[in-house]
Structures are given as structure tokens and as C-alpha cells.
Design a protein around this motif. Structure first.
Motif, PDB file in Angstrom:
ATOM      1  N   GLN A 155       0.853  -1.187   0.000  1.00  0.00           N
ATOM      2  CA  GLN A 155       0.000   0.000   0.000  1.00  0.00           C
ATOM      3  C   GLN A 155       0.895   1.245   0.000  1.00  0.00           C
ATOM      4  O   GLN A 155       2.049   1.180   0.433  1.00  0.00           O
ATOM      5  CB  GLN A 155      -0.900   0.000   1.240  1.00  0.00           C
ATOM      6  N   LYS A 167       6.384   3.744   1.467  1.00  0.00           N
ATOM      7  CA  LYS A 167       7.327   4.721   2.025  1.00  0.00           C
ATOM      8  C   LYS A 167       8.315   4.053   2.973  1.00  0.00           C
ATOM      9  O   LYS A 167       9.484   4.433   3.020  1.00  0.00           O
ATOM     10  CB  LYS A 167       6.562   5.836   2.755  1.00  0.00           C
ATOM     11  N   THR A 168       7.858   3.054   3.684  1.00  0.00           N
ATOM     12  CA  THR A 168       8.711   2.356   4.649  1.00  0.00           C
ATOM     13  C   THR A 168       9.716   1.434   3.960  1.00  0.00           C
ATOM     14  O   THR A 168      10.879   1.381   4.346  1.00  0.00           O
ATOM     15  CB  THR A 168       7.836   1.534   5.630  1.00  0.00           C
ATOM     16  N   GLN A 200       1.243   3.792   1.867  1.00  0.00           N
ATOM     17  CA  GLN A 200       1.855   4.093   3.166  1.00  0.00           C
ATOM     18  C   GLN A 200       2.995   3.131   3.449  1.00  0.00           C
ATOM     19  O   GLN A 200       4.036   3.525   3.957  1.00  0.00           O
ATOM     20  CB  GLN A 200       0.790   3.944   4.247  1.00  0.00           C
ATOM     21  N   GLU A 201       2.800   1.860   3.125  1.00  0.00           N
ATOM     22  CA  GLU A 201       3.837   0.851   3.349  1.00  0.00           C
ATOM     23  C   GLU A 201       5.016   1.057   2.405  1.00  0.00           C
ATOM     24  O   GLU A 201       6.154   0.772   2.763  1.00  0.00           O
ATOM     25  CB  GLU A 201       3.255  -0.557   3.137  1.00  0.00           C
TER      26      GLU A 201
END
Length: 106
Positions: A36, A41-42, A38-39
Motif C-alpha cells: 500500500q 514509504k517504509t 503508506q507501506e
């Protein structure tokens, strides 16, 4: 066997290795795309590192293939020998990519 005589095999091996690395890059991109936003970015730094290392291996393999083609076409012994040496570097790079990936997995 001289380098010019081995140029055909060098080109074949280098392009095959480049193809394998390209498949690995595609697999990385597909795997990254499953996260996703958001994920992503990590995990982006880890995926970028692997992708750039693989891209460098792809470039090395294609350099070997290019020198092999030119060495046979011209015929230039020095260029053909350089293609073989760079192919050996590309093989080592491929082993390094596999080792780094294996270490990250487990």
C-alpha cells in the motif's frame, strides 16, 4: 582460444545474464507494487538499494555483450578479451545480488 573466437559465447552468456537480472528487476518492481502507498514509504529504501545494485549488474552484463559484439565485428583482440573479463565481473555481481537477497530473506 583467443578472445575474438570466444566473442560469440561471451555475447550469448552476457545477454542471458542481463535477461536474468532484468527478470529480477521486474520481480522487485512487482513485489514493491503489492505494498500500500503508506507501506511503500517504509520499504522504499530497501527496494531502491536492491534495484540499483541489480541495475548496475545489468549494465555490466550489457557492457560485456557490447564489447563482445564490437570485438568480433572489428575484430579487436583487446576489446574481445575485455568483454570476457567484464563478463566474469558480471557473473560475480550476479552471485553478489543473489547472496544479498538470500541474506535479506533469512
Amino acid at each position: 582460444m583467443d578472445g575474438v573466437a570466444a566473442s560469440g559465447e561471451t555475447v550469448t552468456a552476457a545477454t542471458a545474464l542481463a535477461g536474468l537480472i532484468l527478470v529480477y528487476l521486474g520481480s522487485l518492481a512487482a513485489s514493491f507494487g503489492t505494498f500500500q502507498p503508506q507501506e511503500q514509504k517504509t520499504v522504499r529504501p530497501r527496494y531502491q538499494k536492491r534495484a540499483w545494485v541489480a541495475f548496475a549488474g545489468l549494465a555490466i552484463a550489457l557492457l560485456s555483450a557490447s564489447l563482445g559484439v564490437l570485438g568480433k565485428w572489428l575484430p579487436n583482440e583487446c576489446m574481445a578479451n575485455a568483454a570476457v573479463i567484464i563478463l566474469l565481473v558480471a557473473f560475480a555481481w550476479g552471485i553478489g545480488i543473489a547472496l544479498l537477497t538470500a541474506q535479506e530473506v533469512g
